[in-house]
Motif scaffolding. Sequence first.
Motif, PDB file in Angstrom:
ATOM      1  N   GLY A 145       0.826  -1.204   0.000  1.00 41.74           N
ATOM      2  CA  GLY A 145       0.000   0.000   0.000  1.00 41.74           C
ATOM      3  C   GLY A 145       0.856   1.247   0.000  1.00 41.74           C
ATOM      4  O   GLY A 145       2.080   1.182   0.078  1.00 41.74           O
ATOM      5  N   ASP A 146       0.228   2.401  -0.053  1.00 45.42           N
ATOM      6  CA  ASP A 146       1.001   3.641  -0.095  1.00 45.42           C
ATOM      7  C   ASP A 146       1.723   3.887   1.231  1.00 45.42           C
ATOM      8  O   ASP A 146       2.819   4.456   1.264  1.00 45.42           O
ATOM      9  CB  ASP A 146       0.119   4.837  -0.473  1.00 45.42           C
ATOM     10  N   GLY A 147       1.127   3.433   2.324  1.00 40.05           N
ATOM     11  CA  GLY A 147       1.831   3.549   3.598  1.00 40.05           C
ATOM     12  C   GLY A 147       2.911   2.487   3.699  1.00 40.05           C
ATOM     13  O   GLY A 147       4.063   2.769   4.050  1.00 40.05           O
TER      14      GLY A 147
ATOM     15  N   LEU B 249       1.556  -1.445  -6.158  1.00 45.96           N
ATOM     16  CA  LEU B 249       1.316  -0.520  -5.057  1.00 45.96           C
ATOM     17  C   LEU B 249      -0.133  -0.031  -5.119  1.00 45.96           C
ATOM     18  O   LEU B 249      -0.516   0.678  -6.048  1.00 45.96           O
ATOM     19  CB  LEU B 249       2.290   0.659  -5.147  1.00 45.96           C
ATOM     20  N   PHE B 250      -0.916  -0.414  -4.134  1.00 49.69           N
ATOM     21  CA  PHE B 250      -2.319   0.014  -4.047  1.00 49.69           C
ATOM     22  C   PHE B 250      -2.316   1.403  -3.421  1.00 49.69           C
ATOM     23  O   PHE B 250      -2.223   1.538  -2.210  1.00 49.69           O
ATOM     24  CB  PHE B 250      -3.112  -0.924  -3.133  1.00 49.69           C
ATOM     25  N   ASN B 251      -2.421   2.409  -4.259  1.00 50.14           N
ATOM     26  CA  ASN B 251      -2.363   3.773  -3.739  1.00 50.14           C
ATOM     27  C   ASN B 251      -3.763   4.324  -3.515  1.00 50.14           C
ATOM     28  O   ASN B 251      -4.431   4.743  -4.455  1.00 50.14           O
ATOM     29  CB  ASN B 251      -1.574   4.664  -4.706  1.00 50.14           C
ATOM     30  N   ASN B 252      -4.186   4.335  -2.248  1.00 49.13           N
ATOM     31  CA  ASN B 252      -5.485   4.939  -1.919  1.00 49.13           C
ATOM     32  C   ASN B 252      -5.307   6.252  -1.167  1.00 49.13           C
ATOM     33  O   ASN B 252      -6.254   6.823  -0.645  1.00 49.13           O
ATOM     34  CB  ASN B 252      -6.371   3.962  -1.132  1.00 49.13           C
ATOM     35  N   ARG B 253      -4.052   6.706  -1.102  1.00 48.23           N
ATOM     36  CA  ARG B 253      -3.734   7.990  -0.476  1.00 48.23           C
ATOM     37  C   ARG B 253      -4.244   8.098   0.964  1.00 48.23           C
ATOM     38  O   ARG B 253      -4.636   9.178   1.408  1.00 48.23           O
ATOM     39  CB  ARG B 253      -4.272   9.150  -1.310  1.00 48.23           C
ATOM     40  N   ILE B 254      -4.194   6.973   1.671  1.00 53.11           N
ATOM     41  CA  ILE B 254      -4.664   6.966   3.063  1.00 53.11           C
ATOM     42  C   ILE B 254      -4.149   5.683   3.719  1.00 53.11           C
ATOM     43  O   ILE B 254      -3.809   4.733   3.028  1.00 53.11           O
ATOM     44  CB  ILE B 254      -6.219   7.001   3.105  1.00 53.11           C
ATOM     45  N   TYR B 255      -4.053   5.693   5.047  1.00 52.24           N
ATOM     46  CA  TYR B 255      -3.838   4.443   5.771  1.00 52.24           C
ATOM     47  C   TYR B 255      -5.203   3.834   6.020  1.00 52.24           C
ATOM     48  O   TYR B 255      -5.976   4.341   6.830  1.00 52.24           O
ATOM     49  CB  TYR B 255      -3.178   4.697   7.127  1.00 52.24           C
ATOM     50  N   GLY B 256      -5.513   2.768   5.303  1.00 54.41           N
ATOM     51  CA  GLY B 256      -6.825   2.152   5.455  1.00 54.41           C
ATOM     52  C   GLY B 256      -6.924   1.318   6.729  1.00 54.41           C
ATOM     53  O   GLY B 256      -7.777   1.545   7.571  1.00 54.41           O
ATOM     54  N   LEU B 257      -6.009   0.382   6.861  1.00 55.62           N
ATOM     55  CA  LEU B 257      -6.129  -0.603   7.947  1.00 55.62           C
ATOM     56  C   LEU B 257      -6.171   0.041   9.325  1.00 55.62           C
ATOM     57  O   LEU B 257      -6.882  -0.424  10.213  1.00 55.62           O
ATOM     58  CB  LEU B 257      -4.958  -1.591   7.884  1.00 55.62           C
TER      59      LEU B 257
HETATM   60 MG   LIG Z   1      -3.211   3.102   1.713  1.00 57.31          MG
END
Ligand SMILES: [Mg+2]
Lengths: 348, 348, 620, 620
Positions: free
Chosen positions: B101-103, B127-135
């Motif tokens: 991920g992005d993080g 790289l799964f870029n969702n521009r946030i910490y999801g988990l």
């Molecule tokens: Mg993310």
Amino acid sequence: MTATQDSPKGKLKKTFFKSDQEVRWCPGCGDYGILNAVQSTFAELGLERENIVIVSGIGCSSRFPYYMETYGFHSIHGRAPAVATGVKLSRPELEVWVITGDGDALSIGGNHLIHTLRRNVGLKIILFNNRIYGLTKGQFSPTSEIGKVTKSSPYGSVDMPFNPLSLALGVGATFVARTIDVMGKHMREVLKAAHEHEGTAFIEVFQDCNIFNHGAFDPIVKKEVRDDRLVDLRPNQPLVFGQDHDKGLIWDCNQLRVVKLGEADETGKVWKEEDLVVFDPSNPNPSLAFALSHLREVDEPTPIGVLRSIKQASYEKMVHGQIQGIQDKKGERSLEDLIYAGKTWEVK
Amino acid sequence: MTATQDSPKGKLKKTFFKSDQEVRWCPGCGDYGILNAVQSTFAELGLERENIVIVSGIGCSSRFPYYMETYGFHSIHGRAPAVATGVKLSRPELEVWVITGDGDALSIGGNHLIHTLRRNVGLKIILFNNRIYGLTKGQFSPTSEIGKVTKSSPYGSVDMPFNPLSLALGVGATFVARTIDVMGKHMREVLKAAHEHEGTAFIEVFQDCNIFNHGAFDPIVKKEVRDDRLVDLRPNQPLVFGQDHDKGLIWDCNQLRVVKLGEADETGKVWKEEDLVVFDPSNPNPSLAFALSHLREVDEPTPIGVLRSIKQASYEKMVHGQIQGIQDKKGERSLEDLIYAGKTWEVK
Amino acid sequence: MTTVTPDGSPTGKVEILEEAVIRFAGDSGDGMQLTGNQFSDSAALFGNDLATFPDFPAEIRAPIGTLAGVSAFQVRISSNDIHTPGHLLDVLVAMNPAALKVHLPDLKHGGILLVNTGNFGKRDWEKAGYTSNPLEDETIVEPYHLVQVDLNHLTKETLKDTNLDNKAIMRCKNFAALGILLWMFNRDLEPTIRAIKERFGKKAPEIADANVAVLVAGRNYAETVELLDHTFQVDQAELEPGIYRNIMGNQATGLGLLAASKLTGVQLFLGSYPITPASDILHQLSSYKQDGVITFQAEDEIAAICSTVGAAYAGMLAVTTTSGPGVALKTEALGLGVMAELPFVVVNVQRGGPSTGLPTKTEQADLYQAIWGRNGECPLPVLAAASPVDCFYMAIEAFRIATKYMTPVLLLTDGYLANGSEPWKLPKIEDLPKFEVHFETNPEGFQPYKRDPETLARPWVRPGTKGMQHRIGGLEKEDGSGNVSYDSENHFHMVKTRQAKVMGIAKDIPAPELHGDSEGDLLVLGWGSTYGSIYGAVDKARKEGFKVSQLHLRHVFPLPEGVDKILAGFKRILVPEMNMGQLTNYMKTQISADYISYPKVTGKPFYNDEVLRKIREVLA
Amino acid sequence: MTTVTPDGSPTGKVEILEEAVIRFAGDSGDGMQLTGNQFSDSAALFGNDLATFPDFPAEIRAPIGTLAGVSAFQVRISSNDIHTPGHLLDVLVAMNPAALKVHLPDLKHGGILLVNTGNFGKRDWEKAGYTSNPLEDETIVEPYHLVQVDLNHLTKETLKDTNLDNKAIMRCKNFAALGILLWMFNRDLEPTIRAIKERFGKKAPEIADANVAVLVAGRNYAETVELLDHTFQVDQAELEPGIYRNIMGNQATGLGLLAASKLTGVQLFLGSYPITPASDILHQLSSYKQDGVITFQAEDEIAAICSTVGAAYAGMLAVTTTSGPGVALKTEALGLGVMAELPFVVVNVQRGGPSTGLPTKTEQADLYQAIWGRNGECPLPVLAAASPVDCFYMAIEAFRIATKYMTPVLLLTDGYLANGSEPWKLPKIEDLPKFEVHFETNPEGFQPYKRDPETLARPWVRPGTKGMQHRIGGLEKEDGSGNVSYDSENHFHMVKTRQAKVMGIAKDIPAPELHGDSEGDLLVLGWGSTYGSIYGAVDKARKEGFKVSQLHLRHVFPLPEGVDKILAGFKRILVPEMNMGQLTNYMKTQISADYISYPKVTGKPFYNDEVLRKIREVLA
Ligand SMILES: [Mg+2]
Ligand SMILES: Cc1ncc(C[n+]2csc(CCOP(=O)(O)OP(=O)(O)O)c2C)c(N)n1
Ligand SMILES: Cc1ncc(C[n+]2csc(CCOP(=O)(O)OP(=O)(O)O)c2C)c(N)n1
Ligand code: SF4
Ligand code: SF4
Ligand SMILES: [Mg+2]
């Protein structure tokens, strides 16, 4: 420790910044030249010793703070930018310089370096690039060239090196420069420009490790070849180089190309200065700087000087600006306000 | 675990790569689309399940390996490229994919990512870029835009984000691409190109986090705007985009600039396709790819597709090639040879 | 004993209970945390003592209706002084079959099981892994007092004339459940209505109105149909007079850190990287900008602690917050902190391990790491908070010790404390621990490692102070001058000095209070979050006539002076901990005694009963 | 007892010594390591038992002639069986005033002090901090037998007719010293001449010739001027017959790791990041390419261990090598290794700590970290090599345990072992420990966490094996299936199972041999590199009549079965260690007994005498 001494502004000597510790690099080490230049530059700038903090990691280069009569912190391997970020965020009024090596900054410390650069924390980072691990007695580093024979690569390294300038540009550095241990005057100019910059200034210094990688930069920095192998970047000037100022760089087929000035090339075209690319380090778009950083060391000139220097608010300014703004609007709270907040009830 | 099953080559279904684990992302998460595309692509490529290893770090995205009927390793936060490097160096014959991920990739794992890229280890990194910490339920990440309000930036983030593609190009990546969770066909093409590449393939996927950052990419990926906001890179084609193929990119004043085709601009010049920059991802010089990666998201088109794909020996090939070469020359030693070596003497 | 309920409403019989344990359970999207909190608030306002604990699902939102997606909130309300959220339930609210399946095992036989039948369709119970409707299966529900209400229908009916869409309407159904519960416990609706309006009123008045309507509808429905033949009453507890506030452990920690800053006038710096269950402290301190708090969300835990080290060096009250895996990454820099003798605090909100482990569950298994987890001889003080409220005081204490002794301090809390809550009798500001921070500014005779003869602390100098430039670092240094030294004897001296400095703190910390007599057959020794579980158990055991007392450590390393004497008063020492015996082993290295380790490593806290049973067993 | 020396050369009186301790000391550039090694080799070939230890200066080359730049090499040669390089010197060779100043304190009164007067000019002794020429200061040199030779002059004279430049000539002067020492101990020059030719012959025959010429000149000069009125002889030791080789600890570790690979037929993978004093293992394995060894110099210690985890997962014999600060960085991934139950080895070559500490000095202070330094309940076996040669065997043992029990293993050595050397009686290949590695390939009933009922190990599956795809990771997993599990009871079960697996190794490791009687007043308990120091001391104490024995731990965690019984035979247990009492505290957690901690943390190993004195003190 030295006793209090007023900084005789404007007429400082570099010895003003010399600590009482014996300098302990190997004879002939390029680090001496950098120490010299930093001390001279601080003197020329008339800085106050107590307002300077020098943070380093671990490596030969990282012994640097001991030799400076300033505040100094010899931290742990690779972490200097993170420690220094803590210092600068806490005390934006201090000058915070980071001293690091190619292993310290680019191997173990790579992550902190790139994050410091993207955030634009107001640190001045000098990377002593000797393309080797000096302190641990000679293993290849992330800037060692492919094929390099070292203690840990007895048959030659197979690791593609980083280009520190491209790396810095790729992660959004706002000030990127390169200079050379033996070019004192050039170095001092670069250091001064770094000092003036708001945000992170990243300076790569080609540094000779006399013991484990002697002469690594000779093919481009030796006096005899230097002028033909280096292109010294001057703001808003066409990209000319060569002992006789007879070569230049043009943009051709999506990349930079070297041409000889005043002579016809195979197509018959005669190149003049006005055909050359004019370079502006303050261009917010880093495309050309990146192209410059990518000139091939073997057959193209190596750029030195300031590749990029753009205006962008420093991280500490953003952080403190935000705090200030909120404080101005909401005001500080007393401890009582804070504790006696939320849903409270009384038991009688 | 599933029982042995022969891979019916050539006519694989994506279910062939589905594990027995229930997929547990939030409803509407962009991760589903990527899982789908990977399973389909593996099926189309007719890969053997047992020859695939999927390594991930920690994050929503990093749950990915559980859902794939391949070998899988859900490692620790940020370290997937390092774990995967160990796997690939040990077993070059295996397909090793990294999910991050992005993080995971750019924050805690930044160092491993850049070193993997410079070495050109034969990993395929998505790289799964969702521009946030999801988990961890919604903090800003190194790709979150300045000003973003999140749990850890209630007054807006002040951190300048990374541009993942520029970063990859800056550290010497040999394959760099971008695709989008909702564009299945495009993604499958990119995945296939990555599969074919020797060395590290780095793929950024714009991924919607339905819960903590929903719609982050809408301004550029929504069906209605997509054609005008994205430029899909096609090898050796002029850089044209727009719903009506009416816009293009030229090189001007040391950077890329958008022009309208077939219309006169302020200077009166009418731009035609042949004026446009022609893009070749296989150019060893990354200057143009870098310039493309730097197009401003706000007012310039965002590039998708393959930005760079050059030939360079993979790290594992170099490592094993060196070993092979030395073995061919010197031959393996018996344990006896090794122990009874050096200066020995006999006591009788 | 009878009381009139605040609004004088009860129509039927009222049973007086000493206490009740209630759990709200439903899907992640069902708003159980909010419902539980509202119920708790109303109990607090009423004057009960209480303790709460949420039980979150694993990190990612699981598909609706699945077992993995169940979210719960437990509250224990009492007319006595209590210390834990309790174990077996008097009331379970199950909003769907998955919630029923996960939580039914904890319901007392005869307990009230309130279910929302609106979510018990075939697809619903199949998703939860039932093969038939559990409500129709006597073997499942027979032991309980089953109360079935179609909350979906009730909610829809109530809101049918509003402009809300179906999704928004269904989001209100938890308030129907809350209305029923408030009726069940004879509580006034007013405070809850006020809270709803505060929460939603400004941004979405129509939602506020809908929630209130559904709340009232739930109460009225229960009353009208006489859902139970009697209601319950839990009287006010005899709490000490004062102003109270309900607080969660993480919140208390954050507040305590800021309090230390306010008390000393030194600015607070937090360097952190998000990690469950510590992230909320980062979130909270990030919202304290108006109080000048600097929060730095670093790229990783290493940068987080290194920036903290830098901030401490620069003269800030510096702290880094994390959980076990994060501490693992911070150990190298902790060593630097010890060598450089800089004051900062590391908060470890422990979770289930090893490795990624069980991130959302609680555990106390990072004690070894805290005391011994570094290379070299690297001692530093370790503190542990005993309850959610204690987090506040221990955060202040951590900074007091750090700055007085110029040392990093590790403060341990855990997931149970972090998310659990209890009423906090708010202290008078003037009663808060006083401590001053001294920055050395006198260059006369200054040496960076010249020590205070009593504390052995070196001076703290803010860079920028004229004439006091000096260099520190991670290499061994000469005592006094602080210059790098490779001298053998100096090294031994420094190793001993750093140890003596930390061990000397033993004199400066309060001896732990003994709960019970100072002599007996058994001492139950605990640390950290087990305080409440042990307290209740020892209380009961003493009432049963056992000669048992409780000693609880909040200062774990070094041990406060006098612990050995306390231990000597007891034949045996029982040590319940949420690990495999870490305090037990540590105690063996400090004080020899007859320890009995009582480990529990299930991701859940000890229950009073478990500890009580163990006491009985040991003393049988 | 008289013997004829090999070349029958002694002209004067010969004194027979049981043993001699000799130290060569000079500037970093003076070639002292080479000289010392050559002298040792000639002693080894002659048949002495011996032990060597170099003493490097701090990392960076200090300016010539300064105290910080002094480099030394110590060798003890003996006609007995010895285990340490000794303490007080019989002979000190001081090539310059700085070397004199640093090392003179260790020279026995009456010992021989050979100085190179060529380097004792005013500037030379000033650089060393003397205010007058120390050789002329009776208070300094009087207690010793001072022998002054101008080696510079001797060397220059010898080589004046060669084509070498002055710098090259002066580099030969150490061979003049060596020639004198060989004369002093009546040693044949032949083996040394052969070694010189081997070393320099091919690349620089003129250097080889020059060195040989100076060597001979040194010997001849000493003989001619009768530098001493008598020479010395140290007879052959009664070593067990066999082929011998002198080996340093790091070298033995590297060789042992490769041996494990050769013995099992599984390829060796090293992921490492350079760090003093572990780097040499990386260097050595990097040179083993012809044996198929893969070495990966990672970007940091985290990547080093993570690549090792990946390699173990991929089916390699995987190892990572480092020192204490590196282990600090590796702890998070070690936890992953424990959770994923993967077999790999972590070698920690300990150095002085905490933090960067004293990188070139030795210490044993990472034991806490090794046993307890991780978050969560995270047990893994800890081994410690007892001598340079033992590093070889313990490296093999580490892989045996790792692969049999599917667990990471920590192997501790230290700077003293790493750079010290001793003769190794080479084993017959068929006598080496046998162990086989099994990769599971049968998909029938396969489960990734299905355990071997005896070892509790899970199966090791190489990716690429058909039909056995599975997923592992750092979250808690269900026993058997390996699926992620948040179940409380499963977690407790897994925590206990991981512990039981590691504790079960106790049955599978040899009980440590007792040196001395099985009952007595005192047991001296050690671990790791103190073996030799304790051995010699216990030996002497026993000869003095004390009822003392030695027990040495090479398997530290878990303790081998039966250690408790051995300890029970002694009234008290003395524990000398190069830390503040880490083994002592650990032992207290395992076996209760009357332990006396005897710490030494000076960056230097224990000397026999120190331990002996302590034994006498305790038993007085
Ligand atoms: Mg993310
Ligand atoms: C955690 C940790 N790992 C490894 C080391 C060992 N180490 C010290 S400096 C260094 C590399 C030095 O190289 P560079 O940064 O290029 O500095 P130079 O000595 O060349 O100036 C290494 C690997 C260490 N001190 N700490
Ligand atoms: C050492 C460590 N630090 C922190 C965490 C907590 N953590 C888990 S995932 C994550 C970030 C996830 O963000 P990203 O990589 O963008 O993945 P996403 O969930 O968005 O797919 C963090 C901070 C952890 N598991 N381990
Ligand atoms: S080893 Fe190299 S870099 Fe280090 S001090 Fe010596 S010459 Fe300089
Ligand atoms: S939190 Fe966001 S990224 Fe994670 S599963 Fe849910 S929608 Fe996807
Ligand atoms: Mg270097």
